[in-house]
Design an enzyme around this catalytic site. Structure first.
Site, mmCIF file in Angstrom:
data_model
loop_
_atom_site.group_PDB
_atom_site.id
_atom_site.type_symbol
_atom_site.label_atom_id
_atom_site.label_comp_id
_atom_site.label_asym_id
_atom_site.label_seq_id
_atom_site.Cartn_x
_atom_site.Cartn_y
_atom_site.Cartn_z
ATOM 1 N N GLU A 17 0.825 -1.209 0.000
ATOM 2 C CA GLU A 17 0.000 0.000 0.000
ATOM 3 C C GLU A 17 0.860 1.260 0.000
ATOM 4 O O GLU A 17 0.553 2.233 -0.697
ATOM 5 C CB GLU A 17 -0.910 0.026 1.242
ATOM 6 C CG GLU A 17 -1.986 -1.062 1.267
ATOM 7 C CD GLU A 17 -1.499 -2.351 1.927
ATOM 8 O OE1 GLU A 17 -0.266 -2.599 1.957
ATOM 9 O OE2 GLU A 17 -2.354 -3.121 2.411
ATOM 10 N N LEU A 18 1.934 1.239 0.786
ATOM 11 C CA LEU A 18 2.763 2.448 0.901
ATOM 12 C C LEU A 18 3.433 2.763 -0.439
ATOM 13 O O LEU A 18 3.493 3.911 -0.876
ATOM 14 C CB LEU A 18 3.819 2.275 2.000
ATOM 15 C CG LEU A 18 4.730 3.484 2.219
ATOM 16 C CD1 LEU A 18 3.931 4.723 2.614
ATOM 17 C CD2 LEU A 18 5.785 3.191 3.292
ATOM 18 N N LYS A 19 3.910 1.724 -1.099
ATOM 19 C CA LYS A 19 4.541 1.920 -2.417
ATOM 20 C C LYS A 19 3.593 2.659 -3.363
ATOM 21 O O LYS A 19 3.947 3.668 -3.971
ATOM 22 C CB LYS A 19 4.915 0.553 -3.004
ATOM 23 C CG LYS A 19 5.363 0.618 -4.452
ATOM 24 C CD LYS A 19 5.321 -0.756 -5.106
ATOM 25 C CE LYS A 19 5.636 -0.673 -6.574
ATOM 26 N NZ LYS A 19 7.029 -0.297 -6.867
ATOM 27 N N CYS A 520 10.467 -2.414 -4.392
ATOM 28 C CA CYS A 520 10.458 -3.672 -3.666
ATOM 29 C C CYS A 520 10.983 -4.778 -4.568
ATOM 30 O O CYS A 520 10.903 -4.670 -5.784
ATOM 31 C CB CYS A 520 9.040 -4.039 -3.252
ATOM 32 S SG CYS A 520 8.288 -2.821 -2.195
ATOM 33 N N GLU A 669 30.314 -1.764 -15.846
ATOM 34 C CA GLU A 669 29.763 -0.399 -15.873
ATOM 35 C C GLU A 669 30.909 0.587 -15.652
ATOM 36 O O GLU A 669 31.599 0.520 -14.655
ATOM 37 C CB GLU A 669 28.734 -0.266 -14.747
ATOM 38 C CG GLU A 669 28.207 1.123 -14.589
ATOM 39 C CD GLU A 669 27.186 1.242 -13.447
ATOM 40 O OE1 GLU A 669 26.327 0.351 -13.319
ATOM 41 O OE2 GLU A 669 27.280 2.208 -12.699
ATOM 42 N N HIS A 698 21.239 4.122 -17.290
ATOM 43 C CA HIS A 698 20.333 4.617 -16.254
ATOM 44 C C HIS A 698 19.810 6.003 -16.597
ATOM 45 O O HIS A 698 18.902 6.515 -15.947
ATOM 46 C CB HIS A 698 21.044 4.662 -14.905
ATOM 47 C CG HIS A 698 21.533 3.316 -14.470
ATOM 48 N ND1 HIS A 698 20.677 2.316 -14.077
ATOM 49 C CD2 HIS A 698 22.770 2.772 -14.418
ATOM 50 C CE1 HIS A 698 21.372 1.240 -13.779
ATOM 51 N NE2 HIS A 698 22.640 1.487 -13.984
ATOM 52 N N CYS A 730 24.991 -1.692 -19.204
ATOM 53 C CA CYS A 730 24.140 -2.772 -18.691
ATOM 54 C C CYS A 730 23.047 -3.041 -19.729
ATOM 55 O O CYS A 730 23.098 -2.501 -20.833
ATOM 56 C CB CYS A 730 23.539 -2.370 -17.335
ATOM 57 S SG CYS A 730 22.729 -3.724 -16.460
#
Ligand code: GLN
Ligand code: ZN
Length: 758
Positions: A17-19, A520, A669, A698, A730
């Protein structure tokens, strides 16, 4: 009475939920008050779930990161953020992510650096220091949560990060010594303790995980100085250590003037009786008896055998807790309705771990008979796991027994192999390649989702993925790349993809663990001896190769990375599990070779992550990790080229291990470090081929031809041109085709320019 408590609860929520709320807020779709309300709701739920404990943690909840929270408490947000003004929450997210909702232009700042939290896969925001750093107390967050908790009848035990760990985890941007700030920091901690004392807090949990690292004399002295200064101020202090053995610092920890000590009972198991015997009357001993890092049920009966005598001795001075914060495990096993029932019965997530704790305390306080049923069920679950033929497989164990050193040995040394490989592959100077994945478009994700949900049958799914592979090959040919890849469209995740095809792995539905901020991961659960029932990648690679005359790389995840990104079993050494994974990958490597694949890449993105906390244990880890890689890779003929890939930029202290892996080509990298890290490869005379990344994947920026030529020229000063490859940092899966195509076009053009100069 044995006392129970918890060091910290996962805050992301059983359904993340927090995410979702955070991300909505950052997109400007959820106003701050609604976000804060949701957070308060989660805290309430979590305290309720911990309601059986004698003490509940307060202040462990965080909107982003607990170290960043401590920086706020200590008035130590970076000046570049403070200068921008704005309210507290805005400053908080600016430090965490470089921007708050709605920020643009001048209000976008450099985010705080993210770094691994000890040896976990959690990442914290590094506190920033300089000689000018001045701390000032802002206890508002903590006080508000204490109030909130009291309103819900929580037995409040605030949690804070201790002063030495706070300094140790930070970085001085001007190169000064963070320890020099201790004298300025201590009065602020004193004020914090006194403030907590005034609100009637009885115990405060002061986390000092740094005590399990190998501290220098200077840091040890600083511990003494700090805790003497803080002695007697505010509530009783529970000095809290976790993530390992206290080793040399045990004496130190015992000599600090605090009211209790928490330690990981398993890591310090040989010390428990002597600790209890020597414990001064006014101290409590908190034992972290339930593993807070894994997802296995504890052996409650064995724990009781050990704890009963300690309890007789210490009575209510014995506290019981998980070994560390439960932040590192998923919330609730009861959510898992699709998990194999047999495996499920061996597991415990955060909620179940707290139940175990309560069972232990009840057994100690009222006798085992009071929880006879729970103890019996626990014993049966453990027996079922121990005796399961899916856990212990005779064939796998026998194969491991039969290994000898020759399995990890290539036939010839690199100099000889590379000659044979060049004869066969006929690649130009500065060969160009990519790291494996190409953009994972929403169509690709949707394909996999529909296949998973049985909306797409096997045959249709294969055809669709082949279509994606064909596109990927076509684009690479048009670009003029030299060594192609199939693009990994069939892979959702580089560990999950292999885990799903190996016996010995199980997958949860909701087993999410916070990695950083709203991110997560859902690590697969490695529960049994690993066996590969059939080839995992050969069909896809063979198909890709059938479309082109250029070599296509086989693409595998290495054993060390599979291990480090999974929840692994606790009933055998990690090294043994890693060797089993290595054998499975070796079988795949040999099948690929058999299918005519000339180049095979084995990614070890997580090799560095597995380094133990204590430096003295590094050689042992690196030895078996390197052996596992060699076991996976080195069964091939000299003419087969082995690549490996690692995406980080710190090689100095592991370069020797990297050399021993002896991959023919390593891609790394480097673009952001401006080729600086090649210095390590140069200094240690790294002998094999290297592809230093020239494209920072990135970032949405597209590297220009000239930038790439310049980077490669820098590389050429460190590494002889004939050993250099040209490739991105990458995989490209997070980028879109419109970014990838021009970037790779420039990369291929740069290679042509460089070749002209050869
Ligand atoms: N082959 C993988 C990819 O390209 C490597 C990913 C990684 O190193 N994290 O996506
Ligand atoms: Zn990578």
């Amino acid at each position: 009475m044995a006392i129970t408590h918890n060091l910290g609860f996962p805050r992301i929520g059983a359904r993340r939920e927090l995410k979702f709320a955070l991300e909505e807020h950052w997109r400007g779709e959820l106003p701050a008050p609604a976000l804060l309300e949701l957070a308060a709701g989660l805290r309430q739920d979590h305290w309720q779930l911990q309601g059986e404990l004698d003490w509940q943690p307060v202040g462990d909840f965080s909107l982003y990161d607990q170290v960043l929270d401590m920086s706020v408490t200590l008035g130590n947000l970076p000046a570049r953020v403070r200068d921008l003004g704005g309210d507290e929450l805005t400053a908080y997210f600016r430090t965490a992510r470089g921007r708050a909702p709605g920020d643009a232009g001048d209000s976008v700042v450099a985010a705080g650096e993210l770094t691994k939290w000890f040896d976990t896969n959690y990442h914290y925001i590094v506190p920033e220091f300089s000689t000018d750093t001045r701390f000032s107390l802002d206890p508002s967050r903590l006080l508000a949560q204490i109030d909130e908790a009291r309103g819900q009848n929580v037995a409040v035990k605030p949690v804070i990060l201790g002063p030495l760990s706070y300094l140790w985890l930070g970085k001085a941007k001007d190169g000064s010594d963070p320890l020099a700030l201790l004298d300025g920091l201590l009065p602020v901690y004193a004020e914090l303790f006194e403030t907590l004392g005034r609100t009637g807090v009885e115990w405060v949990q002061v986390d000092e995980p740094v005590l399990v690292t190998e501290l220098s004399e200077t840091w040890q002295q600083a511990y003494l100085r700090a805790y003497r200064f803080l002695a007697g101020r505010g509530p009783k202090k529970l000095l809290t250590t976790y993530f390992g053995r206290l080793a040399n610092n045990l004496e130190l920890a015992l000599s600090l003037p605090v009211d209790g000590l928490h330690l990981d009972a398993q890591a310090n198991q040989d010390k428990l009786e002597s600790l209890a015997a020597g414990l001064p009357d006014d101290r409590i001993l908190s034992l972290g008896v339930i593993n807070g890092r894994n997802i296995w049920k504890s052996d409650l009966n064995a724990l009781l055998d050990r704890l009963e005598p300690l309890h007789r001795q210490l009575a209510d001075r014995l506290w019981l807790a998980p070994s560390c914060s439960l932040l590192h495990v998923p919330v609730d096993l009861t959510s898992e309705q699709q998990l194999d029932a047999e495996v499920r019965n061996w597991l415990a997530f955060a909620r179940q771990k707290l139940d175990e704790l309560t069972t232990l305390a009840t057994a100690l306080n009222q006798g085992r008979a009071a929880v006879a049923e729970a103890l019996q069920a626990n014993a049966e679950a453990l027996r079922s796991r121990r005796e399961s033929q899916r856990v212990n497989r005779v064939d796998v164990k026998a194969r491991l027994q039969a290994l000898d050193a020759s399995w990890g040995q290539r036939q010839s040394p690199f100099a000889e192999r590379i000659r044979q490989q060049q004869d066969r592959l006929r690649l130009p100077a500065y060969p160009t390649t990519t790291i494996g994945s190409f953009p994972q478009t929403s169509e690709i994700r949707q394909l996999r989702r529909r296949y998973r949900q049985d909306e797409l049958d096997e045959r249709r799914y294969r055809a669709c993925i082949q279509h994606e592979i064909a596109r990927c090959i076509r684009e690479q040919e048009a670009l003029g790349l030299d060594v192609l890849v199939h693009g990994e469209a069939e892979r959702n995740d580089m560990v999950e993809y292999f885990g799903e095809q190996l016996d010995g792995y199980a997958f949860s539905q909701f087993g999410w663990v916070q990695s950083y901020g709203s991110r997560c991961v859902k690590p697969p659960i490695l529960y049994g001896d690993i066996q590969r029932p059939k080839a995992m990648t050969v069909d896809w690679i063979r198909y890709a190769q059938s479309l082109t005359d250029k070599p296509v790389k086989g693409m595998l995840t290495g054993p060390v990375t599979l291990l480090n990104w999974s929840f692994v079993r606790d009933d055998q050494p990690r090294s043994v599990t890693c060797f089993q994974l290595a054998l499975a990958i070796r079988d795949e490597v040999l099948d690929l070779e058999q299918a005519g694949v000339e180049i095979i890449q084995i990614d070890e993105a997580a090799l560095r992550e597995g380094l133990p906390l204590k430096r003295s244990q590094w050689p042992d880890y690196l030895d078996w990790a390197v052996d596992a890689f060699r076991l996976a890779a080195n069964g091939v003929a000299d003419t087969t080229q082995i690549h490996t890939h690692m995406c980080y930029s710190e090689f100095n202290d592991i370069i020797d291990a990297i050399s021993r892996m002896d991959a023919d080509v390593i891609t790394i990298e480097t673009s952001r470090s401006d080729m600086e890290l090649l210095a390590a490869f140069d200094r240690f005379r790294y002998p094999n081929d290297i592809g230093p990344g020239v494209y920072d994947i990135h970032s949405p920026n597209i590297p220009s031809h000239d930038q790439i030529v310049e980077l490669m020229a820098k590389a050429g000063r460190r590494i002889p041109a004939e050993r250099l490859w040209i490739n991105p940092d990458c995989g490209l899966k997070t980028r879109g085709w419109p970014e990838v195509l021009p970037a790779l076009e420039n990369m291929v053009a740069a290679a042509r320019t460089l070749r002209e100069a050869v």
